[in-house]
Scaffold this active site. Structure first.
Site, mmCIF file in Angstrom:
data_model
loop_
_atom_site.group_PDB
_atom_site.id
_atom_site.type_symbol
_atom_site.label_atom_id
_atom_site.label_comp_id
_atom_site.label_asym_id
_atom_site.label_seq_id
_atom_site.Cartn_x
_atom_site.Cartn_y
_atom_site.Cartn_z
ATOM 1 N N THR A 70 -12.299 49.035 44.359
ATOM 2 C CA THR A 70 -13.229 49.277 45.270
ATOM 3 C C THR A 70 -14.051 50.674 45.061
ATOM 4 O O THR A 70 -14.947 50.809 45.324
ATOM 5 C CB THR A 70 -12.454 49.278 46.607
ATOM 6 O OG1 THR A 70 -11.576 47.601 46.743
ATOM 7 C CG2 THR A 70 -13.281 49.133 47.648
ATOM 8 N N ASP A 118 -9.320 56.356 47.881
ATOM 9 C CA ASP A 118 -9.506 55.387 46.918
ATOM 10 C C ASP A 118 -9.156 54.374 47.566
ATOM 11 O O ASP A 118 -8.808 54.326 48.574
ATOM 12 C CB ASP A 118 -8.259 56.147 46.010
ATOM 13 C CG ASP A 118 -7.735 55.875 44.916
ATOM 14 O OD1 ASP A 118 -8.011 54.955 44.472
ATOM 15 O OD2 ASP A 118 -6.231 55.659 44.741
ATOM 16 N N ASP A 164 -3.811 48.838 46.981
ATOM 17 C CA ASP A 164 -3.183 47.521 46.964
ATOM 18 C C ASP A 164 -2.632 46.886 48.454
ATOM 19 O O ASP A 164 -2.749 45.247 48.180
ATOM 20 C CB ASP A 164 -2.238 47.579 46.014
ATOM 21 C CG ASP A 164 -2.817 47.550 44.142
ATOM 22 O OD1 ASP A 164 -3.716 47.329 44.056
ATOM 23 O OD2 ASP A 164 -2.016 47.907 43.831
ATOM 24 N N LYS A 217 0.355 51.335 45.836
ATOM 25 C CA LYS A 217 -1.161 51.797 44.420
ATOM 26 C C LYS A 217 -0.321 51.806 42.909
ATOM 27 O O LYS A 217 1.127 51.399 42.934
ATOM 28 C CB LYS A 217 -1.299 53.321 44.835
ATOM 29 C CG LYS A 217 -2.371 52.841 46.199
ATOM 30 C CD LYS A 217 -3.170 55.131 46.294
ATOM 31 C CE LYS A 217 -3.629 55.237 45.172
ATOM 32 N NZ LYS A 217 -5.336 53.721 44.827
ATOM 33 N N GLY A 239 -2.145 49.405 41.616
ATOM 34 C CA GLY A 239 -2.674 47.948 40.433
ATOM 35 C C GLY A 239 -3.069 47.923 38.925
ATOM 36 O O GLY A 239 -2.674 46.966 38.896
ATOM 37 N N GLY A 240 -3.762 49.024 39.077
ATOM 38 C CA GLY A 240 -4.765 49.149 37.954
ATOM 39 C C GLY A 240 -4.166 50.217 37.636
ATOM 40 O O GLY A 240 -5.064 50.111 35.690
ATOM 41 N N GLU A 249 -3.891 59.583 40.270
ATOM 42 C CA GLU A 249 -4.463 59.029 41.718
ATOM 43 C C GLU A 249 -3.605 59.936 42.650
ATOM 44 O O GLU A 249 -3.737 60.606 43.370
ATOM 45 C CB GLU A 249 -3.942 57.294 42.165
ATOM 46 C CG GLU A 249 -4.755 56.539 41.071
ATOM 47 C CD GLU A 249 -4.648 55.340 41.414
ATOM 48 O OE1 GLU A 249 -5.889 54.894 41.381
ATOM 49 O OE2 GLU A 249 -3.485 55.146 41.539
HETATM 50 C C1 5RP Z 1 -5.604 51.639 41.220
HETATM 51 C C2 5RP Z 1 -5.026 51.315 42.733
HETATM 52 C C3 5RP Z 1 -6.815 50.678 42.455
HETATM 53 O O1 5RP Z 1 -6.552 51.750 44.076
HETATM 54 C C4 5RP Z 1 -5.203 49.815 43.639
HETATM 55 O O2 5RP Z 1 -5.063 48.630 42.377
HETATM 56 C C5 5RP Z 1 -6.100 48.231 44.499
HETATM 57 O O3 5RP Z 1 -8.017 48.177 42.999
HETATM 58 P P1 5RP Z 1 -8.691 46.988 43.761
HETATM 59 O O4 5RP Z 1 -9.863 48.258 44.226
HETATM 60 O O5 5RP Z 1 -9.308 47.012 42.598
HETATM 61 O O6 5RP Z 1 -7.891 46.221 45.020
HETATM 62 O O7 5RP Z 1 -4.326 51.353 42.947
HETATM 63 O O8 5RP Z 1 -3.960 51.593 40.289
#
Ligand code: 5RP
Length: 234
Positions: A32, A84, A87, A97, A99-100, A106
């Protein structure tokens, strides 16, 4: 583009309305945020003057490839605005947050911003945080011992013997941009978010966790019926 991707772009486009010329911006990570960076890049190409700092190597590369001016956070702080993804987001706009895997950078960047705007599609909106496994970044040294501390904390706070999984990627332990590991911890419904956040922050070996408490000013939530800007209920 599928429906979920279209919602991500819709949220990102709305968040652009918070951006003003001359701002110092923090760029989040994940898909996103990548949509936001893409749209921001188009504005920059049309003459918008902003300077940004990124929360991951991936987003740094993407922003650079789009001609967005970048500088280290230490040269820019305090930032005017950070944008930002998340999740999960609850009505208090507390977040999960990471997931990435970019949670530590962040949190550092977003804590240095006057305002944090979260962008998300409807799948991320929850009544209570905790169904999404909470990422906890830990140093590699003796990490099973850190895992043990996390498990003890979960039990002490009444969550029981929760699943705590070392994150893997391509068959090997996932390494963050900081060279650390991540444990994904499935707490289930988190009943007291600030208390759990404080307890995890105190554990030896824990670098950072993905609970972002009281940081977000607004959530730009894209649903099939339209995009809504949600303020926290605290
Ligand atoms: C990365 C994060 C992301 O903002 C979170 O995982 C959401 O990712 P996406 O927009 O791909 O669903 O915290 O560390």
């Amino acid at each position: 583009m599928n429906d979920t991707e279209a919602l991500k772009y819709a949220a990102a486009a709305k968040a652009l309305e918070f951006v003003e010329p001359g701002m110092k911006l923090g760029l989040g990570s994940g898909s996103t945020s990548a949509a936001f960076v893409e749209l921001l890049g188009m504005k920059v190409r049309d003459g918008l003057n902003v300077i940004c700092t990124a929360t991951s190597n991936d987003i740094t590369q993407k922003a650079r490839s789009l001609g967005i001016a970048l500088a280290p956070l230490a040269d820019l702080a305090p930032l005017d605005l950070a944008v930002d993804g998340a999740d999960e987001a609850d009505p208090a706009l507390d977040l999960i947050k990471g997931g990435g895997g970019a949670l530590t950078r962040e949190k550092i960047v977003e804590a240095a911003a006057e305002r944090l705007i979260v962008i998300a599609d409807e799948r991320k909106w929850v009544k209570h945080l905790g169904r999404f496994p909470l990422p906890v970044e830990v140093v590699e040294f003796s990490h099973p011992v850190t895992r043990m501390h996390i498990a003890k904390t979960a039990t002490a706070f009444g969550y029981g013997d929760i699943p705590i999984a070392l994150r893997h990627k391509n068959g090997a332990p996932f390494k963050t941009d900081n060279g650390n590991l991540i444990y994904d911890c499935t707490f289930g419904e988190i009943t007291d978010v600030p208390a759990l956040a404080d307890a995890l922050s105190c554990l030896p070996g824990v670098v950072e966790h993905g609970l972002f408490v009281g940081m977000a000013e607004a959530l730009v939530l894209a649903r099939a019926g339209g995009v809504e800007v949600i303020k926290p209920v605290r």
